[in-house]
Design a protein around this motif. Sequence first.
Motif, PDB file in Angstrom:
ATOM      1  N   PHE A  56       0.844  -1.185   0.000  1.00  0.00           N
ATOM      2  CA  PHE A  56       0.000   0.000   0.000  1.00  0.00           C
ATOM      3  C   PHE A  56       0.884   1.241   0.000  1.00  0.00           C
ATOM      4  O   PHE A  56       1.766   1.399   0.850  1.00  0.00           O
ATOM      5  CB  PHE A  56      -0.884   0.037   1.251  1.00  0.00           C
ATOM      6  CG  PHE A  56      -2.001  -0.972   1.253  1.00  0.00           C
ATOM      7  CD1 PHE A  56      -3.279  -0.627   0.842  1.00  0.00           C
ATOM      8  CD2 PHE A  56      -1.769  -2.268   1.692  1.00  0.00           C
ATOM      9  CE1 PHE A  56      -4.308  -1.562   0.864  1.00  0.00           C
ATOM     10  CE2 PHE A  56      -2.782  -3.205   1.711  1.00  0.00           C
ATOM     11  CZ  PHE A  56      -4.056  -2.856   1.296  1.00  0.00           C
ATOM     12  N   ASP A  57       0.638   2.129  -0.945  1.00  0.00           N
ATOM     13  CA  ASP A  57       1.295   3.439  -0.979  1.00  0.00           C
ATOM     14  C   ASP A  57       0.214   4.500  -0.824  1.00  0.00           C
ATOM     15  O   ASP A  57      -0.685   4.614  -1.671  1.00  0.00           O
ATOM     16  CB  ASP A  57       2.043   3.630  -2.297  1.00  0.00           C
ATOM     17  CG  ASP A  57       3.301   2.783  -2.375  1.00  0.00           C
ATOM     18  OD1 ASP A  57       4.303   3.170  -1.742  1.00  0.00           O
ATOM     19  OD2 ASP A  57       3.281   1.728  -3.041  1.00  0.00           O
ATOM     20  N   PHE A  58       0.313   5.272   0.262  1.00  0.00           N
ATOM     21  CA  PHE A  58      -0.692   6.296   0.546  1.00  0.00           C
ATOM     22  C   PHE A  58      -0.130   7.681   0.270  1.00  0.00           C
ATOM     23  O   PHE A  58       0.980   8.022   0.685  1.00  0.00           O
ATOM     24  CB  PHE A  58      -1.145   6.206   2.003  1.00  0.00           C
ATOM     25  CG  PHE A  58      -1.905   4.947   2.324  1.00  0.00           C
ATOM     26  CD1 PHE A  58      -3.187   4.748   1.838  1.00  0.00           C
ATOM     27  CD2 PHE A  58      -1.335   3.954   3.105  1.00  0.00           C
ATOM     28  CE1 PHE A  58      -3.889   3.590   2.132  1.00  0.00           C
ATOM     29  CE2 PHE A  58      -2.023   2.796   3.404  1.00  0.00           C
ATOM     30  CZ  PHE A  58      -3.303   2.609   2.909  1.00  0.00           C
ATOM     31  N   THR A  59      -0.908   8.487  -0.415  1.00  0.00           N
ATOM     32  CA  THR A  59      -0.508   9.850  -0.759  1.00  0.00           C
ATOM     33  C   THR A  59      -1.588  10.808  -0.264  1.00  0.00           C
ATOM     34  O   THR A  59      -2.677  10.388   0.123  1.00  0.00           O
ATOM     35  CB  THR A  59      -0.345  10.000  -2.280  1.00  0.00           C
ATOM     36  OG1 THR A  59      -1.623   9.765  -2.914  1.00  0.00           O
ATOM     37  CG2 THR A  59       0.659   9.001  -2.829  1.00  0.00           C
ATOM     38  N   GLY A  60      -1.270  12.105  -0.290  1.00  0.00           N
ATOM     39  CA  GLY A  60      -2.308  13.073   0.039  1.00  0.00           C
ATOM     40  C   GLY A  60      -1.936  13.983   1.192  1.00  0.00           C
ATOM     41  O   GLY A  60      -0.908  14.653   1.158  1.00  0.00           O
ATOM     42  N   PHE A  61      -2.773  13.966   2.253  1.00  0.00           N
ATOM     43  CA  PHE A  61      -2.613  14.931   3.325  1.00  0.00           C
ATOM     44  C   PHE A  61      -1.321  14.733   4.121  1.00  0.00           C
ATOM     45  O   PHE A  61      -0.763  15.656   4.669  1.00  0.00           O
ATOM     46  CB  PHE A  61      -3.798  14.857   4.302  1.00  0.00           C
ATOM     47  CG  PHE A  61      -5.049  15.458   3.739  1.00  0.00           C
ATOM     48  CD1 PHE A  61      -5.275  16.811   3.811  1.00  0.00           C
ATOM     49  CD2 PHE A  61      -5.990  14.662   3.116  1.00  0.00           C
ATOM     50  CE1 PHE A  61      -6.423  17.372   3.288  1.00  0.00           C
ATOM     51  CE2 PHE A  61      -7.151  15.208   2.583  1.00  0.00           C
ATOM     52  CZ  PHE A  61      -7.359  16.571   2.671  1.00  0.00           C
ATOM     53  N   LEU A 113       0.271  -7.671  -5.146  1.00  0.00           N
ATOM     54  CA  LEU A 113      -0.675  -6.618  -5.526  1.00  0.00           C
ATOM     55  C   LEU A 113      -0.151  -5.290  -5.015  1.00  0.00           C
ATOM     56  O   LEU A 113       0.352  -5.194  -3.887  1.00  0.00           O
ATOM     57  CB  LEU A 113      -2.055  -6.908  -4.922  1.00  0.00           C
ATOM     58  CG  LEU A 113      -3.187  -5.914  -5.242  1.00  0.00           C
ATOM     59  CD1 LEU A 113      -3.510  -5.933  -6.734  1.00  0.00           C
ATOM     60  CD2 LEU A 113      -4.446  -6.252  -4.437  1.00  0.00           C
ATOM     61  N   TYR A 114      -0.255  -4.260  -5.869  1.00  0.00           N
ATOM     62  CA  TYR A 114       0.179  -2.916  -5.498  1.00  0.00           C
ATOM     63  C   TYR A 114      -1.055  -2.014  -5.459  1.00  0.00           C
ATOM     64  O   TYR A 114      -1.799  -1.950  -6.442  1.00  0.00           O
ATOM     65  CB  TYR A 114       1.185  -2.371  -6.507  1.00  0.00           C
ATOM     66  CG  TYR A 114       2.417  -3.237  -6.674  1.00  0.00           C
ATOM     67  CD1 TYR A 114       3.563  -3.001  -5.929  1.00  0.00           C
ATOM     68  CD2 TYR A 114       2.419  -4.289  -7.594  1.00  0.00           C
ATOM     69  CE1 TYR A 114       4.692  -3.797  -6.086  1.00  0.00           C
ATOM     70  CE2 TYR A 114       3.545  -5.092  -7.753  1.00  0.00           C
ATOM     71  CZ  TYR A 114       4.677  -4.842  -6.989  1.00  0.00           C
ATOM     72  OH  TYR A 114       5.781  -5.637  -7.148  1.00  0.00           O
ATOM     73  N   ILE A 115      -1.245  -1.328  -4.349  1.00  0.00           N
ATOM     74  CA  ILE A 115      -2.374  -0.412  -4.220  1.00  0.00           C
ATOM     75  C   ILE A 115      -1.828   0.972  -3.897  1.00  0.00           C
ATOM     76  O   ILE A 115      -1.130   1.158  -2.894  1.00  0.00           O
ATOM     77  CB  ILE A 115      -3.359  -0.867  -3.128  1.00  0.00           C
ATOM     78  CG1 ILE A 115      -3.965  -2.227  -3.498  1.00  0.00           C
ATOM     79  CG2 ILE A 115      -4.466   0.178  -2.928  1.00  0.00           C
ATOM     80  CD1 ILE A 115      -4.951  -2.767  -2.481  1.00  0.00           C
ATOM     81  N   THR A 116      -2.132   1.926  -4.753  1.00  0.00           N
ATOM     82  CA  THR A 116      -1.766   3.316  -4.529  1.00  0.00           C
ATOM     83  C   THR A 116      -3.053   4.087  -4.283  1.00  0.00           C
ATOM     84  O   THR A 116      -3.962   4.046  -5.119  1.00  0.00           O
ATOM     85  CB  THR A 116      -1.016   3.909  -5.738  1.00  0.00           C
ATOM     86  OG1 THR A 116       0.129   3.091  -6.026  1.00  0.00           O
ATOM     87  CG2 THR A 116      -0.564   5.325  -5.457  1.00  0.00           C
ATOM     88  N   ALA A 117      -3.133   4.770  -3.160  1.00  0.00           N
ATOM     89  CA  ALA A 117      -4.395   5.401  -2.791  1.00  0.00           C
ATOM     90  C   ALA A 117      -4.164   6.744  -2.120  1.00  0.00           C
ATOM     91  O   ALA A 117      -3.216   6.911  -1.341  1.00  0.00           O
ATOM     92  CB  ALA A 117      -5.184   4.495  -1.849  1.00  0.00           C
TER      93      ALA A 117
END
Length: 245
Positions: free
Chosen positions: A135-140, A168-172
């Motif tokens: 999981f790669d999380f972006t944003g705040f 599995l790669y999840i970018t969110a």
Amino acid sequence: MRTYGQYCPIARGAEIFAERWTPLIIRNLHLGCDTFGGILEGAPGLSHTLLAQRLKQLERLGIVESVPKPQGRGHRYQLTDSGHDLFGVCETLGAWGARWLEIAPENLDPYLALWSMCNALRPERLPEQRVVIRFDFTGFRPHERYWLLLEHGETEICKTYPGLDEDLYITAEAEAFVKWHAGRLSWAEAVRDSRIRLDGPPWLIRAFPTWNARSMFAHIKPAYDRALPNRGGGPQRTAGTLNAG
């Protein structure tokens, strides 16, 4: 412990329940976090010292009990009948918060949403073989990366690379992931707008959203149309904020 000095059951109950971190400790125990470290994992910001104090207090009040682990040293914690009843108060409070309080930017902790998601996975729907999801999380917040290991119905969140092949790669966006888990954004909306992106085998991409990993309050429709009085002449805002649970 400070008291209200009243016989009223609301006052006496609030003296216990309204202690900082107590509702989250009760929640985590209900979700199956039965070790000291497990409780801490689902309560970022709670110190070891304060958790030890709260657990001793809850044991003294007959809300929590500790029993020796079947194997090895240490203890497991579990709710008593009184504790399970107290979780009912947590459920009522959570339902009220899901209905009446918005999710503000400071509530968008993707790690906590991922931790909560793991407690909502349906084991019978998980793959039989081991699966590693990045999981790669972006944003705040600054970029955050975690790995979720699924094997034999068990889950583990890793904050460092576990040394296994990633399936599995999840970018969110952190906001999209939290709001999807909380039931404020549908999976179709998040994927269509590329706020959550998946890369991996097609069967795994299709399977992931079917694991039913959303908040226990995701079904509650918010009542945000009830706005506060517009005293400043600007846009109306709805009341309050609450961490997603």
